[in-house]
Write an enzyme that holds these catalytic residues in place. Structure first.
Site, mmCIF file in Angstrom:
data_model
loop_
_atom_site.group_PDB
_atom_site.id
_atom_site.type_symbol
_atom_site.label_atom_id
_atom_site.label_comp_id
_atom_site.label_asym_id
_atom_site.label_seq_id
_atom_site.Cartn_x
_atom_site.Cartn_y
_atom_site.Cartn_z
ATOM 1 N N GLY A 45 0.836 -1.196 0.000
ATOM 2 C CA GLY A 45 0.000 0.000 0.000
ATOM 3 C C GLY A 45 0.870 1.244 0.000
ATOM 4 C CD GLN A 50 3.342 5.974 2.601
ATOM 5 O OE1 GLN A 50 2.382 5.405 2.096
ATOM 6 N NE2 GLN A 50 4.321 5.315 3.203
ATOM 7 C CB CYS A 94 4.948 2.452 7.320
ATOM 8 S SG CYS A 94 4.480 3.927 6.400
ATOM 9 C CG LEU A 95 6.454 1.013 1.329
ATOM 10 C CD1 LEU A 95 5.907 1.251 -0.073
ATOM 11 C CD2 LEU A 95 7.572 -0.015 1.304
ATOM 12 C CG HIS A 136 -0.886 1.416 7.234
ATOM 13 N ND1 HIS A 136 0.058 0.962 8.140
ATOM 14 C CD2 HIS A 136 -0.209 2.257 6.389
ATOM 15 C CE1 HIS A 136 1.237 1.510 7.844
ATOM 16 N NE2 HIS A 136 1.105 2.297 6.793
ATOM 17 C CD GLU A 137 -1.164 2.442 2.652
ATOM 18 O OE1 GLU A 137 -0.725 3.601 2.567
ATOM 19 O OE2 GLU A 137 -0.455 1.479 2.994
ATOM 20 C CG HIS A 140 0.003 6.965 5.262
ATOM 21 N ND1 HIS A 140 1.130 7.477 5.857
ATOM 22 C CD2 HIS A 140 0.246 5.640 5.110
ATOM 23 C CE1 HIS A 140 2.023 6.509 6.042
ATOM 24 N NE2 HIS A 140 1.508 5.367 5.601
HETATM 25 NI NI NI Z 1 2.379 3.476 5.622
#
Ligand code: NI
Length: 172
Positions: A45, A50, A94-95, A136-137, A140
């Site tokens: 995701g 991000q 998380c990226l 989660h996304e 963000h």
């Molecule tokens: Ni994340």
């Protein structure tokens, strides 16, 4: 085109993102770039902030089985309409916070509505990893990271590690 992923801590990861009201080709291109960036990372995701764009757009694909058909989802203005009382716990990452994982408890099922890549309204009930990922996304887009669910001490440990990583990257 791949885009660079912002690393925590970054003020852009703490902002509430703006809704999309005119879904144009630039936004579609952004969604395509985000999918490419996500698959390349690899991740399941990615949210627009991000990659430094403060717009309500997320992409995800939680298909993990080898040989299974990929299912890239593009969601503009995703909205959680309902959550189950039942909770489930996943070891999240998380990226923007690479190599740091922690257990987070969230509703096990969520009903989500969104606009797809063509601007058509969609809705679906997600469970399992998909439910965790979509929540989660969407977090963000509201400036919230998975580490915000942890105790302040755990959050601080991870943030310090990330500050160190960013210093090392800046020197490299
Ligand atoms: Ni994340």
């Amino acid at each position: 085109m791949k885009r660079p992923i912002l690393l925590h801590p970054d003020p852009r990861l703490k902002k509430v993102c703006a809704s999309v009201d005119d879904l144009d080709d630039d936004l579609r291109k952004l969604a395509d770039d985000m999918l490419e960036t996500m698959y390349d990372a690899p991740g399941i995701g990615l949210a627009a902030p991000q990659v430094g764009v403060l717009t309500r757009l997320i992409v995800l694909d939680c298909v993990k089985e080898e040989g299974e058909e990929p299912r890239p989802l593009v969601m503009f203005n995703p909205e959680i309409l309902a959550k189950s009382d039942e909770q489930s716990t996943y070891d999240e990452g998380c990226l923007s916070i690479p190599e740091q994982y922690a257990e987070v408890k969230r509703p096990a099922e969520v009903d989500v509505a969104w606009l797809d890549r063509d601007g058509n309204p969609q809705s679906e009930t997600f469970s399992g990893l998909w439910a965790t990922c979509v929540q989660h996304e969407i977090d963000h887009l509201n400036g919230k990271l998975f580490i915000d669910y942890l105790t302040p001490i755990k959050r601080q440990i991870i943030t310090r590690r990330m500050q160190k990583l960013k210093r090392e990257k800046a020197r490299a």
